[in-house]
Write a protein that holds these residues in place. Structure first.
Motif, short mmCIF file in Angstrom:
data_model
loop_
_atom_site.label_atom_id
_atom_site.label_comp_id
_atom_site.label_asym_id
_atom_site.label_seq_id
_atom_site.Cartn_x
_atom_site.Cartn_y
_atom_site.Cartn_z
N GLN A 58 -3.28 -21.66 -41.88
CA GLN A 58 -2.52 -22.25 -43.03
C GLN A 58 -1.91 -20.98 -42.90
O GLN A 58 -0.91 -21.20 -44.05
N THR A 59 -1.99 -19.74 -43.54
CA THR A 59 -1.48 -18.45 -43.79
C THR A 59 -0.45 -18.45 -42.69
O THR A 59 1.55 -18.45 -43.22
N ILE A 60 -0.11 -19.17 -41.73
CA ILE A 60 1.12 -18.97 -40.65
C ILE A 60 1.51 -19.99 -40.60
O ILE A 60 3.09 -20.26 -41.22
N LYS A 61 0.87 -21.36 -41.30
CA LYS A 61 1.66 -22.72 -41.39
C LYS A 61 2.92 -22.41 -42.77
O LYS A 61 3.84 -22.64 -42.96
N GLU A 62 2.01 -21.30 -43.99
CA GLU A 62 3.19 -20.83 -45.63
C GLU A 62 3.76 -20.02 -45.33
O GLU A 62 5.16 -20.10 -45.48
N ILE A 63 3.78 -19.33 -44.36
CA ILE A 63 5.31 -18.22 -43.73
C ILE A 63 5.85 -19.20 -43.14
O ILE A 63 6.91 -19.49 -43.38
N GLU A 64 5.77 -20.00 -41.68
CA GLU A 64 6.74 -20.61 -41.46
C GLU A 64 7.25 -22.24 -42.66
O GLU A 64 9.02 -21.53 -42.30
N LYS A 65 6.57 -21.84 -43.71
CA LYS A 65 7.48 -23.54 -44.49
C LYS A 65 8.41 -22.52 -45.26
O LYS A 65 9.94 -22.39 -45.57
N LYS A 66 8.28 -20.80 -45.72
CA LYS A 66 9.32 -19.97 -45.77
C LYS A 66 10.02 -19.75 -45.36
O LYS A 66 11.69 -19.01 -46.09
N ASN A 67 10.01 -19.60 -44.16
CA ASN A 67 10.67 -19.12 -43.05
C ASN A 67 11.50 -17.03 -43.51
O ASN A 67 12.92 -17.88 -43.63
N PRO A 68 11.08 -16.50 -44.02
CA PRO A 68 11.94 -15.40 -44.06
C PRO A 68 12.63 -15.20 -42.82
O PRO A 68 12.37 -15.01 -41.93
N LYS A 69 13.35 -13.87 -43.55
CA LYS A 69 14.05 -13.77 -42.08
C LYS A 69 13.29 -11.75 -42.13
O LYS A 69 13.12 -10.95 -40.52
N ILE A 70 12.76 -11.43 -42.69
CA ILE A 70 11.66 -10.13 -42.11
C ILE A 70 10.41 -10.30 -43.58
O ILE A 70 10.78 -11.40 -44.60
N LEU A 71 9.02 -10.71 -42.55
CA LEU A 71 8.04 -10.09 -43.44
C LEU A 71 6.99 -9.01 -43.87
O LEU A 71 7.48 -7.52 -42.28
N MET A 72 6.98 -9.09 -44.94
CA MET A 72 5.84 -7.26 -45.29
C MET A 72 4.96 -7.10 -45.57
O MET A 72 4.67 -8.47 -46.04
N ILE A 73 3.65 -6.44 -44.69
CA ILE A 73 2.66 -6.32 -44.80
C ILE A 73 2.01 -4.87 -45.16
O ILE A 73 2.30 -4.37 -44.76
N SER A 74 1.35 -4.95 -46.53
CA SER A 74 0.73 -3.80 -46.35
C SER A 74 -0.39 -3.38 -45.88
O SER A 74 -1.87 -4.49 -45.82
N ILE A 75 -0.82 -2.40 -45.28
CA ILE A 75 -2.85 -2.64 -44.49
C ILE A 75 -3.32 -1.39 -45.22
O ILE A 75 -2.81 -0.50 -44.97
N LEU A 76 -4.14 -2.23 -45.13
CA LEU A 76 -5.52 -1.49 -45.63
C LEU A 76 -6.49 -0.88 -44.34
O LEU A 76 -6.07 -2.33 -43.32
N THR A 77 -6.88 -0.21 -43.38
CA THR A 77 -7.90 0.19 -42.81
C THR A 77 -8.83 -1.16 -42.35
O THR A 77 -9.14 -1.69 -41.75
N ALA A 78 -9.44 -1.63 -43.63
CA ALA A 78 -10.05 -3.42 -43.21
C ALA A 78 -9.49 -4.46 -43.03
O ALA A 78 -10.06 -4.87 -42.75
N THR A 79 -7.72 -4.38 -43.67
CA THR A 79 -6.80 -5.74 -43.17
C THR A 79 -7.15 -5.30 -41.51
O THR A 79 -5.69 -6.05 -41.32
#
Length: 463
Positions: A58-79
């Motif tokens: 579902q996460t992939i589907k939502e990202i593709e629906k919004k179709n951003p040029k840039i995706l940003m993600i903040s990473i914790l060690t746990a994630t």
């Protein structure tokens, strides 16, 4: 859409059986970044996959629906592992997507993180202005290689540019972009840490001058910087108008380090006759009786204190720079002034024994505090604890999703992982399942909502 900032859905995996009682609050860090981008004319959105309980697909589907040029993600060690898996899947489906990463894990494990070819660039340190400059350059196809505060991989290896200067005046930052999140009604703190919904978190300071061995200061540094008291109240007023907010949870590590600005904030709240409940986090040596009295009058109902242990030798070893007598004195003052205290404790420190854990429980039970939370000491990379952990026990770094302070990745000599997990549950039971504490919570019930949330906590204790 130019930029989509993702808060990944890994909550339940990281916190296991404690997830139901845990809080799920707006991801403030990415809200600050989004606000700066939006202020500068960039089309930005936030996808909080965690609060929406989105699956991987579902996460992939939502990202593709919004179709951003840039995706940003903040990473914790746990994630970390989950973010890598998701990013690889996204790049496979859309090779043109540029994925920019940041966050605490990147700051402490840069090279192995950037070895993942799915990541385009990493952002180190305070991210707001580095991200702004980076995004502006990427959208205009300009060269990014001289931007301060970024790192990236080349054929020759990791390139880490000079760091960007810390933001000296936090008052210049816009209000976090809460409006880009789903409904505020979806979010809530831990079951026993709020009085009224909707509740919104605020962070009004950065930096910590103390030297605890379990804390990482890699992003915000040691110098304490803060938002002025008047601006804090301006933002509270705006949150009330926009979102109907009834309570603020200040998530600063040291909200009361600068007492003058806390007094200023309290004066402004009273001057404007705001009806707002609020809580904060601090240290016992950053509080005095007069300040507690003033905070109570301005709506403060709870303070969280990092107590960590009931054994003075353990406190000294972890460089807490705190005496047990001071903790008792301040919790007594808070109780007498009508402010509840939420106590943060850890077990499984280096040199920990069955006896010192018992002392911690007994100390917690002897204090006039509202709640006690027992997490497990976790050596995050970038901390002094990480460097010395193997000298004092066994340290298993094989599964990064366990770096959540709920699982014993570090086990001190003489103890076992099984013992620590069992003891953590036992401490919670022995603290809360006492007639005095049960009666205390029963008297706090004001309606069905209270019954529902306290029952969620009770079910975990009774498992």
């Amino acid at each position: 859409m130019d930029v989509l900032i993702l808060h990944p859905s890994t909550f339940r995996k990281s916190y296991g059986e404690y997830a139901e009682a845990g809080g799920r609050m707006p991801p403030l860090g990415i809200c600050f970044i989004a606000a700066v981008l939006e202020k500068n004319g960039i089309d930005v959105g936030i996808l909080d996959a965690d609060i929406l309980d989105l699956t991987f697909e579902q996460t992939i589907k939502e990202i593709e629906k919004k179709n951003p040029k840039i995706l940003m993600i903040s990473i914790l060690t746990a994630t970390y592992d989950a973010v890598v898996e998701l990013s690889n899947a996204l790049k496979k489906r859309n090779p043109n997507l540029k994925i920019i990463v940041g966050g605490p894990h990147l700051a402490t494990d840069s090279e192995s993180t950037m070895n993942n070819k799915c990541f385009y660039v990493g952002v180190l340190g305070e991210a707001e202005y580095t991200t702004l400059e980076l995004v502006q350059h990427v959208l205009k196809s300009k060269d990014i290689h001289n931007i301060k505060g970024i790192l990236y991989m080349t054929k020759e290896g990791l390139i880490k540019n000079p760091p960007r200067e810390l933001i000296q005046n936090l008052d210049e930052l816009p209000m976090p972009a809460y409006h880009l999140l789903p409904s505020m009604d979806l979010y809530h703190p831990q079951i026993h840490t709020y009085r009224h919904k909707p509740v919104v978190p605020m962070v009004t300071s950065r930096g910590c001058p103390y030297r605890c061995i379990f804390c990482d200061q890699g992003i915000f540094g040691k110098r304490f910087r803060y938002t002025a008291g008047k601006k804090i109240v301006d933002q509270i007023e705006e949150l009330q108008k926009r979102h109907g907010i009834r309570e603020i949870a200040f998530q600063d590590d040291l909200f009361t380090l600068n007492k003058k600005r806390v007094y200023e904030m309290c004066d402004e709240i009273e001057k404007r006759k705001l009806k707002i409940a609020w809580s904060c986090i601090s240290r016992a040596d950053c509080l005095d009786r007069d300040l507690l009295k003033r905070m109570k009058k301005a709506g403060c109902w709870m303070i969280a204190l990092g107590i960590e242990s009931g054994n003075q030798e353990i406190l000294d070893f972890i460089k807490k720079d705190m005496k047990l007598e001071r903790i008792r004195e301040v919790t007594d003052w808070a109780y007498e002034e009508g402010i509840k205290v939420r106590g943060f404790f850890q077990i499984g420190h280096p040199k920990e024994t069955e006896q010192t854990i018992e002392e911690t429980l007994n100390f917690a039970k002897s204090l006039k505090i509202y709640t006690a939370e027992f997490t497990i000491s976790t050596p995050f990379k970038g901390t002094e604890l990480y460097e010395i952990a193997k000298d004092y026990g066994t340290f298993d770094t094989s599964d990064k999703s366990y770096f959540s302070k709920m699982f014993p990745v570090f086990t001190p000599k003489g103890l076992t992982q099984e013992f620590l997990l069992k003891k953590q549950k036992e401490l919670h039971r022995r603290y809360y399942l006492r007639p005095k504490k049960i009666l205390e919570f029963a008297l706090l019930i004001r309606g069905f909502g209270d019954i529902k949330r306290y029952w969620a906590g009770a079910k975990i204790l009774l498992k």
